[in-house]
Design an enzyme around this catalytic site. Sequence first.
Site, PDB file in Angstrom:
ATOM      1  NE  ARG A  90      -3.564  -0.255   2.631  1.00 26.48           N
ATOM      2  CZ  ARG A  90      -4.971  -0.103   2.734  1.00 26.48           C
ATOM      3  NH1 ARG A  90      -6.126  -0.967   1.915  1.00 26.48           N
ATOM      4  NH2 ARG A  90      -5.752   0.964   2.846  1.00 26.48           N
TER       5      ARG A  90
ATOM      6  CD  GLU B 272      -9.455  -0.213   1.778  1.00 22.65           C
ATOM      7  OE1 GLU B 272      -8.558   0.703   2.243  1.00 22.65           O
ATOM      8  OE2 GLU B 272      -8.497  -1.024   1.185  1.00 22.65           O
TER       9      GLU B 272
END
Length: 228
Positions: A53, A171
């Site tokens: 990430r 998300e």
Amino acid sequence: MVSRPTPERARIMHFTHIDNLPNILATGRLLADSAVGAQLRTDVGAVGIKASRRERPVTCPPGGFVADYVPFYFAPRSPMMYRISCEHRDGKAGCYPGGDDPLVYLVSSVDRVQGAGLRWVASDGNCAAGVTAFTGNVDDLGKLVDWPLMRATYWNNVPEDPDRIRRRMAELLVHREFPVNLITGYVVRTDARKAQLGHVLRSAGIIDAYVDVRQHWYYGYQRGEVRE
């Protein structure tokens, strides 16, 4: 028929270990992984996923990398929480060992993020996956996120749809930080955790928070457990 919130008013949720809440409440904000530092007393994230990430670019403004954002899911019982619970059940070495019982959901909504003028982007699935798409336009949420899958109890991949797990991990990512005054409530797994959380909140001077017990938002596997 029970009406459901529109995507523009959808519920969002971030979970963290209860050990982290005193620092979060004292700071007054959730911080992105790239800036969280000592705020995180107990890290439940997977090292490899967090590393990916930090390298995964966000392809729409405000840009940067996924780790530059505070992550929120659109649904409980995420694949990430399933992994955490299973690693606890199996006693997997090198992983956070505590399971999902100590995790607390911090709940808010898309419209509260919008109303506060925070910069955000949304993804259509797991942000670590190369095929995942992003948008910063609230009008795109209705078609970007798989809302029926967000409401489903089971999200496993099936032969006719092998992408369900990725999409369940859609998300809302809030850039840099998220003020705790935008939290609308907290969810825990047991009455004992509710009592513990109540003490944490009162110690931070918060006496009127909404706290609910929702076991169905958790997996709750115990060490060495076998389920049919």
